[in-house]
Design an enzyme around this catalytic site. Sequence first.
Site, PDB file in Angstrom:
ATOM      1  N   TYR A  81      15.538  30.426   6.731  1.00  0.00           N
ATOM      2  CA  TYR A  81      14.318  31.355   7.261  1.00  0.00           C
ATOM      3  C   TYR A  81      14.254  31.556   8.859  1.00  0.00           C
ATOM      4  CZ  TYR A  81      11.811  30.669   3.000  1.00  0.00           C
ATOM      5  OH  TYR A  81      11.558  30.630   1.586  1.00  0.00           O
ATOM      6  N   LYS A  99       1.001  -1.310  -0.032  1.00  0.00           N
ATOM      7  CA  LYS A  99      -0.009  -0.176  -0.003  1.00  0.00           C
ATOM      8  C   LYS A  99       0.702   1.264   0.038  1.00  0.00           C
ATOM      9  CE  LYS A  99      -0.354  -0.228   4.918  1.00  0.00           C
ATOM     10  NZ  LYS A  99      -1.102  -0.908   6.079  1.00  0.00           N
TER      11      LYS A  99
HETATM   12  C1  LIG Z   1      -0.471  -2.077   6.758  1.00  0.00           C
HETATM   13  C2  LIG Z   1      -0.871  -3.087   7.152  1.00  0.00           C
HETATM   14  C3  LIG Z   1      -0.204  -4.316   7.424  1.00  0.00           C
HETATM   15  C4  LIG Z   1       1.355  -4.352   7.418  1.00  0.00           C
HETATM   16  O1  LIG Z   1       1.826  -3.600   8.452  1.00  0.00           O
HETATM   17  P1  LIG Z   1       3.235  -3.587   8.803  1.00  0.00           P
HETATM   18  O2  LIG Z   1       3.447  -3.205  10.274  1.00  0.00           O
HETATM   19  O3  LIG Z   1       4.009  -2.737   8.016  1.00  0.00           O
HETATM   20  O4  LIG Z   1       3.964  -4.996   8.569  1.00  0.00           O
HETATM   21  C5  LIG Z   1      -0.818  -5.424   7.654  1.00  0.00           C
HETATM   22  N1  LIG Z   1      -2.230  -5.682   7.764  1.00  0.00           N
HETATM   23  C6  LIG Z   1      -3.002  -4.425   7.596  1.00  0.00           C
HETATM   24  C7  LIG Z   1      -4.406  -4.477   7.547  1.00  0.00           C
HETATM   25  C8  LIG Z   1      -2.350  -3.295   7.356  1.00  0.00           C
HETATM   26  O5  LIG Z   1      -3.152  -2.149   7.039  1.00  0.00           O
END
Ligand SMILES: *Cc1c(COP(=O)(O)O)cnc(C)c1O
Length: 399
Positions: free
Chosen positions: A291, A59
């Site tokens: 800045y 993702k």
């Molecule tokens: C993002 C996510 C994961 C992966 O999590 P990590 O801690 O990065 O391994 C797994 N399951 C779901 C439902 C997620 O949203």
Amino acid sequence: MQIPQANKRFNFDKYPNFDKDIDPKQRAWIEVNGEAIEKNVRQLRSKLGKSCQFMAVVKADGYGHDAKLVSDYAVKGGASELGVATLKEGIKLRSSGVKKPILILGNLYTKKDLMIAFKNDLLPTISSLRECLICNNIGKQFGLKFSLHLKVDTGMSRLGFESDKFIQEFEKIKSFENISIEGIYSHLSSADEDNSLDPKSSTQLQRLKFRELLKQINVDNNHNIKIHLANSAGMLLSKDFHFHMVRVGLSMYGYSPLAKIDKNLLLKPALFLKVKVAFIRTIDKGVGVSYGGKFVTCRKTKLAILSIGYADGVPRNLSGKINVIYNNKLYPQVGSITMDQMMVDITGSTEIRIGSTMVLLGSDGDKTISPLEWAIKSNTIPWEILCSFKNRLPRVQVD
Ligand SMILES: *Cc1c(COP(=O)(O)O)cnc(C)c1O
């Protein structure tokens, strides 16, 4: 007198395409080592039982690494499924030629969105009877079965059927003829906390609740339905969390979410953040930098101006707190990080020039700067650092 514009004065026909291919390394960029992903997946898989599958979570554009690139190398390393957050992420991956099952971890709640998921062969996560019914109707409409995963909430309080209603609702769902339940899962809220192996920890209680629910609906030994619970932290905690599949993000990219880490696990970060020195200047003692002029030099100072800033995804609250590597040496960043640029104190260096490449994240010689370090310093978590990098940074594959 009118000054002619450059493009009217010069005939660029003599230089065809000279401006067509801007070097992706012209300013600032992210290098992604695909083989590191492949090795990490292989190594993580070696901790799983023989029949336990590995879902690569890609993702947010593969945690900023480029979802397609990550998916290809994760599959090479043995990942059998992919996880995305959104419908669009799923479609993009599917249309780039990825063939493995893709689970959408976010919620789709309209008939249109679920229909699009169905058309693109994406597995939705279903958290209610209502959505399940929509899927069943879509399946019926096409005379097919709509494949999906059911999610049950065991303590995250985000998506998922309510655990105490799930058993009843599952009885109804079982009678739906035009859906195919490919998986049942839940998500851990606190697996990365130090106490997660303590039997009274919320992580263990979530696991027990999940197991109890599975037992009650009598699917714990049904291998046609994939049972999954663990993220990276859950996976690394213990085999008790593995079930039929693990959903791994962070550790596949080379970082451990756990403070106590198995010493035999050598995860390799796949991401390097690099930047060119765009300008160099030397300023006197007692002069303000950037800045607000909050940083004032205490000696004659040589500054390198780097072409990267918070609009690229470097948190502004890291101003004055980070170092940058050049040729195995660390140089401190000084003054406020600006939208597109930042300054580094390179006093004493004669080797750094305009056009030199400096490393913000990753290794150079024996020096390493990790997103974990940035996360601590900017009071956030490494996940947020990784997915903050903007599209303005080209992703360049390296080996
Ligand atoms: C993002 C996510 C994961 C992966 O999590 P990590 O801690 O990065 O391994 C797994 N399951 C779901 C439902 C997620 O949203």
